[in-house]
Design a protein around this motif. Structure first.
Motif, PDB file in Angstrom:
ATOM      1  N   LYS A 124     -12.094  21.779  12.816  1.00 63.67           N
ATOM      2  CA  LYS A 124     -12.813  20.608  13.300  1.00 63.67           C
ATOM      3  C   LYS A 124     -13.342  19.783  12.134  1.00 63.67           C
ATOM      4  O   LYS A 124     -13.217  18.544  12.120  1.00 63.67           O
ATOM      5  N   LEU A 125     -13.934  20.465  11.148  1.00 63.75           N
ATOM      6  CA  LEU A 125     -14.457  19.758   9.980  1.00 63.75           C
ATOM      7  C   LEU A 125     -13.326  19.190   9.130  1.00 63.75           C
ATOM      8  O   LEU A 125     -13.428  18.076   8.605  1.00 63.75           O
ATOM      9  N   MET A 126     -12.244  19.962   8.994  1.00 64.10           N
ATOM     10  CA  MET A 126     -11.118  19.496   8.194  1.00 64.10           C
ATOM     11  C   MET A 126     -10.520  18.220   8.786  1.00 64.10           C
ATOM     12  O   MET A 126     -10.162  17.298   8.061  1.00 64.10           O
ATOM     13  N   ASN A 127     -10.431  18.173  10.108  1.00 63.03           N
ATOM     14  CA  ASN A 127      -9.895  16.981  10.768  1.00 63.03           C
ATOM     15  C   ASN A 127     -10.867  15.808  10.672  1.00 63.03           C
ATOM     16  O   ASN A 127     -10.468  14.665  10.452  1.00 63.03           O
ATOM     17  N   GLN A 128     -12.159  16.107  10.830  1.00 64.12           N
ATOM     18  CA  GLN A 128     -13.171  15.053  10.814  1.00 64.12           C
ATOM     19  C   GLN A 128     -13.250  14.375   9.449  1.00 64.12           C
ATOM     20  O   GLN A 128     -13.429  13.157   9.359  1.00 64.12           O
ATOM     21  N   TYR A 129     -13.111  15.186   8.384  1.00 63.71           N
ATOM     22  CA  TYR A 129     -13.271  14.649   7.039  1.00 63.71           C
ATOM     23  C   TYR A 129     -11.952  14.647   6.255  1.00 63.71           C
ATOM     24  O   TYR A 129     -11.962  14.639   5.017  1.00 63.71           O
ATOM     25  N   ASN A 130     -10.850  14.609   6.983  1.00 69.29           N
ATOM     26  CA  ASN A 130      -9.539  14.707   6.336  1.00 69.29           C
ATOM     27  C   ASN A 130      -9.327  13.628   5.280  1.00 69.29           C
ATOM     28  O   ASN A 130      -8.843  13.908   4.179  1.00 69.29           O
ATOM     29  N   PHE A 131      -9.690  12.383   5.604  1.00 73.35           N
ATOM     30  CA  PHE A 131      -9.473  11.286   4.661  1.00 73.35           C
ATOM     31  C   PHE A 131     -10.255  11.509   3.371  1.00 73.35           C
ATOM     32  O   PHE A 131      -9.718  11.340   2.262  1.00 73.35           O
TER      33      PHE A 131
END
Length: 202
Positions: free
Chosen positions: A120-127
């Motif tokens: 979830k965190l990886m997707n949220q802050y992927n950029f």
């Protein structure tokens, strides 16, 4: 996307033998030919391929004008952004030199790294994580090969300077771009050789 002119330049431009080498229609200086041959030896004598292609992503503030990839069969490829004027031979040669030095790291198995964490965190802050990975890795590698760029007669931080001009125009401190500003300042700390230029970014 490659246009017909870019394809023609690429197809006629990757001369495989002799002391003279041409990439993207540009005759490479002797020091750069030596680097090209060194890189090709690291990749099992596979010829480096070069092409114009879309490199810079819309959300990026840095003026990324070149990148590399290695195909499944181990062929090293250099991509120069198709916004670059094909007649700007000095800039193309500088970008090619820069990307060859990155390929030399890959050929020598210089370590890479990535971030891991809850999906979830990886997707949220992927950029931001991708930007951080790019900034940290490139900052370190650019710092390590800056002297090589200068020995070949190139301004080692020319493209970074262009990128910061874009950054200063578009980034908005306090409105979500603070992380990007910090990451690019980190790169400037490693890559700038002029204290006055660095001071302008503070």
């Amino acid at each position: 996307q490659l246009n017909v002119q870019a394809k023609a330049i690429t197809s006629r431009g990757n001369s495989p033998t002799g002391s003279e080498r041409i990439l993207l229609g540009v005759k490479l200086r002797p020091q750069l030919v030596d680097l090209l041959v060194e890189v090709e030896k690291l990749f099992g004598n596979k010829q480096v391929q070069a092409r114009f292609a879309r490199v810079r992503e819309a959300r990026e503030f840095v003026d990324r004008v070149g990148t590399t990839e290695i195909t499944k069969d181990g062929t090293p490829i250099i991509k120069v952004d198709d916004s670059i004027d094909a007649k700007d031979e000095l800039r193309i040669e500088r970008i090619v030199a820069h990307e060859l030095l990155h390929l030399r790291f890959r050929g020598k198995r210089f370590p890479l790294f990535s971030f891991t964490g809850p999906s979830k965190l990886m997707n949220q802050y992927n950029f931001y994580l991708a930007t951080a990975r790019h900034a940290i890795r490139n900052g370190i590698e650019h710092w390590m090969f800056a002297a090589d760029m200068r020995r070949m007669g190139f301004d080692a931080s020319a493209e970074l300077k262009r990128g910061f001009d874009i950054l200063k125009q578009q980034a908005k401190p306090g409105y979500g771009d603070d992380t990007l500003l910090a990451l690019n300042y980190f790169r400037a700390l490693l890559e700038y050789d002029d204290p006055k230029l660095l001071a302008e970014l503070r």
